[in-house]
Design a protein around this motif. Structure first.
Motif, PDB file in Angstrom:
ATOM      1  N   GLN A  99       3.352  43.687  23.863  1.00  0.00           N
ATOM      2  CA  GLN A  99       2.829  42.868  23.119  1.00  0.00           C
ATOM      3  C   GLN A  99       3.598  41.706  22.905  1.00  0.00           C
ATOM      4  O   GLN A  99       4.524  41.562  22.945  1.00  0.00           O
ATOM      5  CB  GLN A  99       1.881  43.478  21.886  1.00  0.00           C
ATOM      6  CG  GLN A  99       0.951  44.406  22.357  1.00  0.00           C
ATOM      7  CD  GLN A  99      -0.030  44.980  21.156  1.00  0.00           C
ATOM      8  OE1 GLN A  99       0.265  44.857  20.062  1.00  0.00           O
ATOM      9  NE2 GLN A  99      -1.031  45.665  21.570  1.00  0.00           N
ATOM     10  N   THR A 100       2.654  40.732  22.144  1.00  0.00           N
ATOM     11  CA  THR A 100       3.608  39.409  21.581  1.00  0.00           C
ATOM     12  C   THR A 100       3.897  39.670  20.281  1.00  0.00           C
ATOM     13  O   THR A 100       2.816  39.760  19.208  1.00  0.00           O
ATOM     14  CB  THR A 100       2.632  38.013  21.806  1.00  0.00           C
ATOM     15  OG1 THR A 100       2.275  37.940  23.151  1.00  0.00           O
ATOM     16  CG2 THR A 100       3.356  36.872  21.451  1.00  0.00           C
ATOM     17  N   LEU A 101       5.018  39.152  19.526  1.00  0.00           N
ATOM     18  CA  LEU A 101       5.090  39.270  18.268  1.00  0.00           C
ATOM     19  C   LEU A 101       5.097  37.610  17.658  1.00  0.00           C
ATOM     20  O   LEU A 101       5.564  36.868  18.311  1.00  0.00           O
ATOM     21  CB  LEU A 101       6.845  39.758  18.120  1.00  0.00           C
ATOM     22  CG  LEU A 101       7.772  39.727  16.739  1.00  0.00           C
ATOM     23  CD1 LEU A 101       8.797  40.490  17.034  1.00  0.00           C
ATOM     24  CD2 LEU A 101       7.909  38.155  16.134  1.00  0.00           C
ATOM     25  N   SER A 102       4.557  37.775  16.603  1.00  0.00           N
ATOM     26  CA  SER A 102       3.901  36.270  16.143  1.00  0.00           C
ATOM     27  C   SER A 102       4.316  36.461  14.557  1.00  0.00           C
ATOM     28  O   SER A 102       3.745  37.419  13.921  1.00  0.00           O
ATOM     29  CB  SER A 102       2.641  36.251  16.324  1.00  0.00           C
ATOM     30  OG  SER A 102       2.165  36.103  17.535  1.00  0.00           O
ATOM     31  N   LEU A 103       5.153  35.532  14.152  1.00  0.00           N
ATOM     32  CA  LEU A 103       5.604  35.618  12.716  1.00  0.00           C
ATOM     33  C   LEU A 103       5.442  33.890  12.407  1.00  0.00           C
ATOM     34  O   LEU A 103       5.659  33.006  13.087  1.00  0.00           O
ATOM     35  CB  LEU A 103       7.014  35.820  12.587  1.00  0.00           C
ATOM     36  CG  LEU A 103       7.599  37.205  12.669  1.00  0.00           C
ATOM     37  CD1 LEU A 103       9.028  37.537  12.686  1.00  0.00           C
ATOM     38  CD2 LEU A 103       6.717  38.129  11.883  1.00  0.00           C
ATOM     39  N   THR A 104       5.210  33.975  11.102  1.00  0.00           N
ATOM     40  CA  THR A 104       4.946  32.460  10.458  1.00  0.00           C
ATOM     41  C   THR A 104       6.081  32.272   9.269  1.00  0.00           C
ATOM     42  O   THR A 104       6.132  33.099   8.725  1.00  0.00           O
ATOM     43  CB  THR A 104       3.639  32.024  10.126  1.00  0.00           C
ATOM     44  OG1 THR A 104       2.731  32.332  11.178  1.00  0.00           O
ATOM     45  CG2 THR A 104       3.337  30.838   9.261  1.00  0.00           C
ATOM     46  N   CYS A 105       6.715  30.849   9.132  1.00  0.00           N
ATOM     47  CA  CYS A 105       7.468  30.835   8.297  1.00  0.00           C
ATOM     48  C   CYS A 105       6.841  29.481   7.275  1.00  0.00           C
ATOM     49  O   CYS A 105       6.501  28.585   7.932  1.00  0.00           O
ATOM     50  CB  CYS A 105       8.825  30.290   8.734  1.00  0.00           C
ATOM     51  SG  CYS A 105      10.067  29.871   7.225  1.00  0.00           S
ATOM     52  N   THR A 106       6.463  29.822   6.026  1.00  0.00           N
ATOM     53  CA  THR A 106       6.040  28.859   4.893  1.00  0.00           C
ATOM     54  C   THR A 106       7.083  28.243   4.146  1.00  0.00           C
ATOM     55  O   THR A 106       7.876  28.757   3.641  1.00  0.00           O
ATOM     56  CB  THR A 106       5.045  29.708   4.230  1.00  0.00           C
ATOM     57  OG1 THR A 106       3.853  30.263   4.964  1.00  0.00           O
ATOM     58  CG2 THR A 106       4.268  28.590   3.278  1.00  0.00           C
ATOM     59  N   VAL A 107       6.967  26.842   4.383  1.00  0.00           N
ATOM     60  CA  VAL A 107       8.023  26.055   3.723  1.00  0.00           C
ATOM     61  C   VAL A 107       7.702  25.696   2.424  1.00  0.00           C
ATOM     62  O   VAL A 107       6.550  24.927   2.467  1.00  0.00           O
ATOM     63  CB  VAL A 107       8.743  25.151   4.759  1.00  0.00           C
ATOM     64  CG1 VAL A 107       9.827  24.219   4.128  1.00  0.00           C
ATOM     65  CG2 VAL A 107       9.442  25.840   6.098  1.00  0.00           C
ATOM     66  N   SER A 108       8.359  25.508   1.314  1.00  0.00           N
ATOM     67  CA  SER A 108       8.043  24.794   0.032  1.00  0.00           C
ATOM     68  C   SER A 108       9.197  24.044  -0.240  1.00  0.00           C
ATOM     69  O   SER A 108      10.289  24.439   0.065  1.00  0.00           O
ATOM     70  CB  SER A 108       7.472  25.615  -0.762  1.00  0.00           C
ATOM     71  OG  SER A 108       8.642  26.788  -1.306  1.00  0.00           O
ATOM     72  N   GLY A 109       8.975  23.082  -1.003  1.00  0.00           N
ATOM     73  CA  GLY A 109      10.444  22.219  -1.450  1.00  0.00           C
ATOM     74  C   GLY A 109      10.944  21.119  -0.462  1.00  0.00           C
ATOM     75  O   GLY A 109      11.982  20.243  -0.837  1.00  0.00           O
ATOM     76  N   ALA A 110      10.306  21.027   0.743  1.00  0.00           N
ATOM     77  CA  ALA A 110      10.616  20.337   1.752  1.00  0.00           C
ATOM     78  C   ALA A 110       9.682  20.136   2.779  1.00  0.00           C
ATOM     79  O   ALA A 110       9.093  21.093   3.176  1.00  0.00           O
ATOM     80  CB  ALA A 110      12.109  20.763   2.331  1.00  0.00           C
ATOM     81  N   SER A 111       9.751  19.065   3.493  1.00  0.00           N
ATOM     82  CA  SER A 111       8.454  18.805   4.387  1.00  0.00           C
ATOM     83  C   SER A 111       9.346  18.906   5.946  1.00  0.00           C
ATOM     84  O   SER A 111      10.361  18.407   6.202  1.00  0.00           O
ATOM     85  CB  SER A 111       8.038  17.336   4.303  1.00  0.00           C
ATOM     86  OG  SER A 111       7.539  16.972   5.798  1.00  0.00           O
ATOM     87  N   ILE A 112       8.799  19.883   6.627  1.00  0.00           N
ATOM     88  CA  ILE A 112       9.274  20.039   7.889  1.00  0.00           C
ATOM     89  C   ILE A 112       9.012  19.063   8.849  1.00  0.00           C
ATOM     90  O   ILE A 112       9.860  18.689   9.904  1.00  0.00           O
ATOM     91  CB  ILE A 112       8.636  21.366   8.655  1.00  0.00           C
ATOM     92  CG1 ILE A 112       7.039  20.980   9.009  1.00  0.00           C
ATOM     93  CG2 ILE A 112       8.668  22.491   8.009  1.00  0.00           C
ATOM     94  CD1 ILE A 112       6.407  22.118   9.837  1.00  0.00           C
ATOM     95  N   THR A 113       8.423  17.914   8.523  1.00  0.00           N
ATOM     96  CA  THR A 113       8.490  16.583   9.277  1.00  0.00           C
ATOM     97  C   THR A 113       9.002  15.605   8.971  1.00  0.00           C
ATOM     98  O   THR A 113       9.321  14.267   9.316  1.00  0.00           O
ATOM     99  CB  THR A 113       6.774  16.157   9.441  1.00  0.00           C
ATOM    100  OG1 THR A 113       6.406  15.687   8.209  1.00  0.00           O
ATOM    101  CG2 THR A 113       6.015  17.333  10.115  1.00  0.00           C
ATOM    102  N   ALA A 114       9.665  15.766   7.724  1.00  0.00           N
ATOM    103  CA  ALA A 114      10.501  14.647   7.088  1.00  0.00           C
ATOM    104  C   ALA A 114      12.118  15.018   6.987  1.00  0.00           C
ATOM    105  O   ALA A 114      12.795  14.128   7.154  1.00  0.00           O
ATOM    106  CB  ALA A 114      10.033  14.315   5.787  1.00  0.00           C
ATOM    107  N   ASN A 115      12.418  16.164   6.607  1.00  0.00           N
ATOM    108  CA  ASN A 115      13.842  16.444   6.454  1.00  0.00           C
ATOM    109  C   ASN A 115      14.512  16.836   7.575  1.00  0.00           C
ATOM    110  O   ASN A 115      13.798  17.556   8.700  1.00  0.00           O
ATOM    111  CB  ASN A 115      14.011  17.744   5.466  1.00  0.00           C
ATOM    112  CG  ASN A 115      13.431  17.379   3.931  1.00  0.00           C
ATOM    113  OD1 ASN A 115      12.250  17.298   3.837  1.00  0.00           O
ATOM    114  ND2 ASN A 115      14.504  17.220   3.208  1.00  0.00           N
TER     115      ASN A 115
END
Length: 123
Positions: free
Chosen positions: A15-31
């Protein structure tokens, strides 16, 4: 910056392993971090899986490239890992991390890491 992994702790072989990382305190599109995924199998060292940049550029470890996809959901400030066709050898603690450019793949733990999530591949 704070990061938190989420996803199922048990995945069946093939099967497929699916994980998510939630980021706070910084923007994943800016930093200018390399938003990275790393894993540590039991009794082994860190294995760097890949990353995605603020410009949506991805890099994958050659040994995992054929099975790996890293993507992002900018509206939720999240990035995700998908690993297909898993086997018990993919059992590991999976980490997401904000890694400064130039420090990716270093032996220590550069940048800021999530606490990690255990994923076991078993039927």
């Amino acid at each position: 910056v704070q990061l938190q992994e989420s996803g199922p702790g048990l995945v069946k072989p093939s099967q497929t392993l699916s994980l998510t990382c939630t980021v706070s305190g910084a923007s994943i599109t800016a930093n200018s971090y390399l938003w990275s995924w790393i894993r540590q199998p039991p009794g082994k060292g860190l294995e760097w899986i890949g990353y995605i940049t603020r410009r949506d550029i991805t890099y994958y470890s050659p040994s995992l490239e054929s099975r790996t996809s890293i993507s992002r959901t900018t509206s939720n400030n999240q990035f995700s890992l998908q690993l297909t066709s898993v086997t018990p050898q993919d059992t590991a603690v999976y980490y997401c991390a904000a890694v400064p450019i130039g420090q990716y793949g270093k032996g220590y733990r550069p940048g800021t890491w999530g606490q990690g999530t255990q994923v076991t591949v078993s039927s």
